[in-house]
Design a protein around this motif. Structure first.
Motif, PDB file in Angstrom:
ATOM      1  N   GLN A  25       0.820  -1.206   0.000  1.00 22.50           N
ATOM      2  CA  GLN A  25       0.000   0.000   0.000  1.00 22.50           C
ATOM      3  C   GLN A  25       0.861   1.266   0.000  1.00 22.50           C
ATOM      4  OE1 GLN A  25      -2.842  -0.103   3.201  1.00 22.50           O
ATOM      5  NE2 GLN A  25      -4.098  -1.643   2.186  1.00 22.50           N
ATOM      6  N   VAL A  26       0.425   2.253  -0.760  1.00 24.59           N
ATOM      7  CA  VAL A  26       1.064   3.574  -0.802  1.00 24.59           C
ATOM      8  C   VAL A  26      -0.019   4.618  -0.622  1.00 24.59           C
ATOM      9  CG1 VAL A  26       3.041   2.885  -2.227  1.00 24.59           C
ATOM     10  CG2 VAL A  26       0.898   3.598  -3.321  1.00 24.59           C
ATOM     11  N   ASN A  27       0.392   5.844  -0.219  1.00 28.45           N
ATOM     12  CA  ASN A  27      -0.617   6.884   0.001  1.00 28.45           C
ATOM     13  C   ASN A  27      -0.281   8.236  -0.618  1.00 28.45           C
ATOM     14  OD1 ASN A  27       1.318   8.005   1.754  1.00 28.45           O
ATOM     15  ND2 ASN A  27       0.419   6.988   3.555  1.00 28.45           N
ATOM     16  N   ARG A  28       0.908   8.373  -1.194  1.00 28.13           N
ATOM     17  CA  ARG A  28       1.274   9.656  -1.802  1.00 28.13           C
ATOM     18  C   ARG A  28       2.242   9.427  -2.933  1.00 28.13           C
ATOM     19  NH1 ARG A  28       3.091  14.318   2.189  1.00 28.13           N
ATOM     20  NH2 ARG A  28       2.952  15.425   0.210  1.00 28.13           N
ATOM     21  N   LEU A  29       2.419  10.462  -3.756  1.00 29.34           N
ATOM     22  CA  LEU A  29       3.433  10.490  -4.807  1.00 29.34           C
ATOM     23  C   LEU A  29       4.617  11.323  -4.348  1.00 29.34           C
ATOM     24  CD1 LEU A  29       1.277  10.948  -7.987  1.00 29.34           C
ATOM     25  CD2 LEU A  29       3.232   9.419  -7.910  1.00 29.34           C
ATOM     26  N   ALA A  30       5.809  10.966  -4.835  1.00 26.08           N
ATOM     27  CA  ALA A  30       6.996  11.754  -4.528  1.00 26.08           C
ATOM     28  C   ALA A  30       8.050  11.478  -5.596  1.00 26.08           C
ATOM     29  CB  ALA A  30       7.545  11.413  -3.140  1.00 26.08           C
ATOM     30  N   THR A  31       9.078  12.299  -5.636  1.00 24.69           N
ATOM     31  CA  THR A  31      10.180  12.087  -6.565  1.00 24.69           C
ATOM     32  C   THR A  31      11.020  10.895  -6.121  1.00 24.69           C
ATOM     33  OG1 THR A  31      11.680  13.552  -5.364  1.00 24.69           O
ATOM     34  CG2 THR A  31      10.280  14.554  -7.068  1.00 24.69           C
ATOM     35  N   LEU A  32      11.800  10.362  -7.032  1.00 27.55           N
ATOM     36  CA  LEU A  32      12.692   9.259  -6.681  1.00 27.55           C
ATOM     37  C   LEU A  32      13.636   9.649  -5.551  1.00 27.55           C
ATOM     38  CD1 LEU A  32      13.604   7.946 -10.248  1.00 27.55           C
ATOM     39  CD2 LEU A  32      12.356   6.674  -8.491  1.00 27.55           C
ATOM     40  N   ALA A  33      14.111  10.889  -5.573  1.00 30.39           N
ATOM     41  CA  ALA A  33      15.103  11.321  -4.584  1.00 30.39           C
ATOM     42  C   ALA A  33      14.518  11.476  -3.186  1.00 30.39           C
ATOM     43  CB  ALA A  33      15.740  12.632  -5.030  1.00 30.39           C
ATOM     44  N   SER A  34      13.224  11.821  -3.085  1.00 30.89           N
ATOM     45  CA  SER A  34      12.660  12.136  -1.772  1.00 30.89           C
ATOM     46  C   SER A  34      11.646  11.121  -1.267  1.00 30.89           C
ATOM     47  CB  SER A  34      11.993  13.516  -1.811  1.00 30.89           C
ATOM     48  OG  SER A  34      10.891  13.501  -2.700  1.00 30.89           O
ATOM     49  N   ALA A  35      11.256  10.160  -2.080  1.00 37.02           N
ATOM     50  CA  ALA A  35      10.173   9.246  -1.711  1.00 37.02           C
ATOM     51  C   ALA A  35      10.557   8.356  -0.533  1.00 37.02           C
ATOM     52  CB  ALA A  35       9.793   8.385  -2.906  1.00 37.02           C
ATOM     53  N   THR A  36       9.543   8.017   0.270  1.00 39.69           N
ATOM     54  CA  THR A  36       9.694   7.080   1.386  1.00 39.69           C
ATOM     55  C   THR A  36       8.920   5.808   1.065  1.00 39.69           C
ATOM     56  OG1 THR A  36       7.761   7.954   2.546  1.00 39.69           O
ATOM     57  CG2 THR A  36       9.887   9.019   2.976  1.00 39.69           C
ATOM     58  N   ALA A  37       8.953   4.869   1.990  1.00 39.82           N
ATOM     59  CA  ALA A  37       8.356   3.557   1.754  1.00 39.82           C
ATOM     60  C   ALA A  37       6.842   3.613   1.563  1.00 39.82           C
ATOM     61  CB  ALA A  37       8.698   2.623   2.909  1.00 39.82           C
ATOM     62  N   GLU A  38       6.188   4.672   2.074  1.00 38.05           N
ATOM     63  CA  GLU A  38       4.731   4.799   1.930  1.00 38.05           C
ATOM     64  C   GLU A  38       4.344   5.516   0.646  1.00 38.05           C
ATOM     65  OE1 GLU A  38       6.368   6.048   4.680  1.00 38.05           O
ATOM     66  OE2 GLU A  38       6.145   4.159   5.787  1.00 38.05           O
ATOM     67  N   GLN A  39       5.306   5.861  -0.180  1.00 39.34           N
ATOM     68  CA  GLN A  39       5.034   6.684  -1.360  1.00 39.34           C
ATOM     69  C   GLN A  39       5.402   5.946  -2.642  1.00 39.34           C
ATOM     70  OE1 GLN A  39       7.472   9.997  -0.098  1.00 39.34           O
ATOM     71  NE2 GLN A  39       5.690  11.157   0.590  1.00 39.34           N
ATOM     72  N   VAL A  40       4.751   6.341  -3.718  1.00 40.35           N
ATOM     73  CA  VAL A  40       5.045   5.809  -5.044  1.00 40.35           C
ATOM     74  C   VAL A  40       5.717   6.906  -5.856  1.00 40.35           C
ATOM     75  CG1 VAL A  40       2.717   6.401  -5.874  1.00 40.35           C
ATOM     76  CG2 VAL A  40       4.079   4.719  -7.111  1.00 40.35           C
ATOM     77  N   SER A  41       6.705   6.539  -6.659  1.00 44.14           N
ATOM     78  CA  SER A  41       7.402   7.493  -7.505  1.00 44.14           C
ATOM     79  C   SER A  41       7.301   7.034  -8.958  1.00 44.14           C
ATOM     80  CB  SER A  41       8.868   7.629  -7.067  1.00 44.14           C
ATOM     81  OG  SER A  41       9.487   8.695  -7.771  1.00 44.14           O
ATOM     82  N   PHE A  42       8.011   7.724  -9.856  1.00 44.36           N
ATOM     83  CA  PHE A  42       7.961   7.340 -11.266  1.00 44.36           C
ATOM     84  C   PHE A  42       9.289   7.661 -11.930  1.00 44.36           C
ATOM     85  CE2 PHE A  42       7.075  11.790 -11.352  1.00 44.36           C
ATOM     86  CZ  PHE A  42       7.474  12.257 -12.598  1.00 44.36           C
ATOM     87  N   LEU A  43       9.566   6.925 -12.990  1.00 47.31           N
ATOM     88  CA  LEU A  43      10.741   7.170 -13.819  1.00 47.31           C
ATOM     89  C   LEU A  43      10.277   7.290 -15.263  1.00 47.31           C
ATOM     90  CD1 LEU A  43      13.831   7.325 -14.264  1.00 47.31           C
ATOM     91  CD2 LEU A  43      13.805   4.834 -14.526  1.00 47.31           C
ATOM     92  N   ALA A  44      10.313   8.513 -15.782  1.00 47.67           N
ATOM     93  CA  ALA A  44       9.897   8.747 -17.170  1.00 47.67           C
ATOM     94  C   ALA A  44      11.002   9.402 -17.986  1.00 47.67           C
ATOM     95  CB  ALA A  44       8.640   9.624 -17.195  1.00 47.67           C
ATOM     96  N   ASN A  45      12.132   9.686 -17.361  1.00 40.72           N
ATOM     97  CA  ASN A  45      13.239  10.365 -18.021  1.00 40.72           C
ATOM     98  C   ASN A  45      14.531   9.626 -17.675  1.00 40.72           C
ATOM     99  OD1 ASN A  45      15.344  12.150 -18.760  1.00 40.72           O
ATOM    100  ND2 ASN A  45      14.024  13.939 -18.476  1.00 40.72           N
ATOM    101  N   GLU A  46      15.242   9.182 -18.689  1.00 40.86           N
ATOM    102  CA  GLU A  46      16.475   8.423 -18.472  1.00 40.86           C
ATOM    103  C   GLU A  46      17.490   9.186 -17.616  1.00 40.86           C
ATOM    104  OE1 GLU A  46      17.725   5.251 -19.383  1.00 40.86           O
ATOM    105  OE2 GLU A  46      15.554   4.954 -19.459  1.00 40.86           O
ATOM    106  N   LYS A  47      17.376  10.487 -17.600  1.00 42.19           N
ATOM    107  CA  LYS A  47      18.279  11.318 -16.815  1.00 42.19           C
ATOM    108  C   LYS A  47      18.287  10.918 -15.336  1.00 42.19           C
ATOM    109  CE  LYS A  47      18.874  16.231 -15.630  1.00 42.19           C
ATOM    110  NZ  LYS A  47      18.348  17.608 -15.885  1.00 42.19           N
ATOM    111  N   TYR A  48      17.171  10.369 -14.863  1.00 41.51           N
ATOM    112  CA  TYR A  48      17.033  10.059 -13.434  1.00 41.51           C
ATOM    113  C   TYR A  48      17.147   8.560 -13.134  1.00 41.51           C
ATOM    114  CZ  TYR A  48      15.347  14.834 -13.435  1.00 41.51           C
ATOM    115  OH  TYR A  48      15.234  16.195 -13.610  1.00 41.51           O
ATOM    116  N   ARG A  49      17.526   7.764 -14.125  1.00 49.18           N
ATOM    117  CA  ARG A  49      17.597   6.319 -13.908  1.00 49.18           C
ATOM    118  C   ARG A  49      18.555   5.953 -12.768  1.00 49.18           C
ATOM    119  NH1 ARG A  49      17.391   1.153 -16.976  1.00 49.18           N
ATOM    120  NH2 ARG A  49      16.590   2.197 -18.827  1.00 49.18           N
ATOM    121  N   SER A  50      19.655   6.695 -12.617  1.00 44.88           N
ATOM    122  CA  SER A  50      20.638   6.363 -11.574  1.00 44.88           C
ATOM    123  C   SER A  50      20.037   6.454 -10.174  1.00 44.88           C
ATOM    124  CB  SER A  50      21.849   7.294 -11.675  1.00 44.88           C
ATOM    125  OG  SER A  50      21.464   8.648 -11.454  1.00 44.88           O
ATOM    126  N   GLN A  51      18.930   7.224 -10.016  1.00 41.89           N
ATOM    127  CA  GLN A  51      18.312   7.367  -8.692  1.00 41.89           C
ATOM    128  C   GLN A  51      17.546   6.125  -8.247  1.00 41.89           C
ATOM    129  OE1 GLN A  51      16.030  10.991  -8.481  1.00 41.89           O
ATOM    130  NE2 GLN A  51      17.726  12.289  -9.136  1.00 41.89           N
TER     131      GLN A  51
END
Length: 343
Positions: A25-51
């Protein structure tokens, strides 16, 4: 209170598949860099794949080809950015719409309000206005005489709709935008400006989103028309008698002069400037700060302006630019001396 959603439910909502624990279960969205275990993030730009290696996200929306197993869980879809948009809608925490009419609202007895219309504090609705069902009019909005607002549209606080404006169904107008102010129409007499009354309207189609502090001028004689499905950013100026085709997007601080016609599904970058009385074909993309003074009759990507450069390089370029007329004369003189004719 934030609601929790399982990955299985999110996958069903966005048309994705789950890699990992579908009951997570998740309850919020966040960036890859700031997300916690309760949050979902996304990767749509190869620039951020290393995160992906260090993200704390409980799940990541990504393309199947990007999933290297490092994310705790994954929602796999061929369009992760669209998936992110749909999850954002589902987990949106914006305040719920108002449900009633505030006692300080001033509403003409000759205005017609549909069912379930909400009107905020100190809003004004003038005579002849027709407000359809499920419309929300925010605090301190002004709705002028004979304005029509379609079902389900929403005005955020301090929006102004001048007289006779027509706003379609499902539209959103953000704070402090003005629709229907006078176009920039003036004649001259003996060196003085003479005002030309603007007698047209503004007609906005269905499902149009207009950002904050934007202005759409009314037509001089014919109407200014914004096609259905258009999205207009903050701080955009649209002049009188402009026609904007369906599905066109305009980024912030762009300006469109009067009587210009723009086709369907165009993309106009930030700070682009379009001169008056020109036509832009369907499916044209203008880069930011593009200066358009002539019509464009073919779909494609167009650009102008000067990209950023180190100051020293930019200064040298400016010097060379000023030298071009003299350089041209020198080249022409050499061509004449060598008897070289223009090709």
């Amino acid at each position: 209170m934030m609601k929790s959603v399982t990955l299985a439910d999110l996958a069903s909502h966005i048309g994705a598949s789950v890699r990992g624990d579908a009951s997570y279960q998740v309850n919020r969205l966040a960036t890859l860099a700031s997300a916690t275990a309760e949050q979902v993030s996304f990767l749509a730009n190869e620039k951020y794949r290393s995160q992906l290696a260090d993200t704390g996200a409980g799940a990541v929306i990504m393309h199947p080809d990007a999933d290297d197993g490092r994310a705790r869980n994954a929602l796999l879809t061929t369009n992760p950015y669209l998936g992110y948009a749909k999850v954002a809608q589902l987990l949106d925490t914006s305040p719920k719409r108002a449900q009633d009419i505030h006692p300080t609202a001033v509403i003409s007895a000759q205005a017609n309000l549909g069912k379930n219309v909400a009107v905020g504090a100190h809003a004004v609705i003038e005579s002849g206005a027709h407000i359809a069902d499920n419309v929300v009019i925010g605090a301190q909005c002004f709705v002028g005489e004979n304005v029509e607002i379609g079902e389900g549209s929403r005005l955020f606080p301090q929006v102004t709709l001048y007289h006779n404006v027509v706003l379609g169904k499902g539209c959103t107008v953000h704070s402090s935008s003005t629709i229907g102010a006078d176009g920039f129409g003036w004649a001259t007499e003996n060196g003085k400006w003479v005002k030309i009354p603007q007698l047209g309207r503004v007609i906005v189609g269905d499902n149009v989103d207009i950002g904050a502090n934007s202005s759409i001028d009314r037509g001089a004689l014919d109407d200014t028309i914004i096609g259905s499905g258009c999205i207009i950013d903050n701080l955009v100026q649209i002049g009188h008698n402009v026609v904007l085709g369906e599905g066109t997007a305009i980024a912030g601080q762009a300006g469109i002069a009067g009587s210009t016609r723009i086709g369907k599904n165009c993309l106009i970058g930030g700070q682009a400037g379009l001169g008056g009385h020109i036509e832009i074909a369907d499916n044209v993309q203008l880069h930011g700060q593009a200066m358009v003074t002539k019509s464009i009759d073919k779909a494609g990507v167009y650009a102008s302006g000067n990209p950023v450069a180190p100051q020293g390089e930019w200064a040298k370029t400016g010097v060379r630019y000023r030298q071009l007329p003299d350089l041209f004369k020198r080249v022409k003189a050499l061509e004449t001396k060598l008897n070289i004719k223009d090709q």
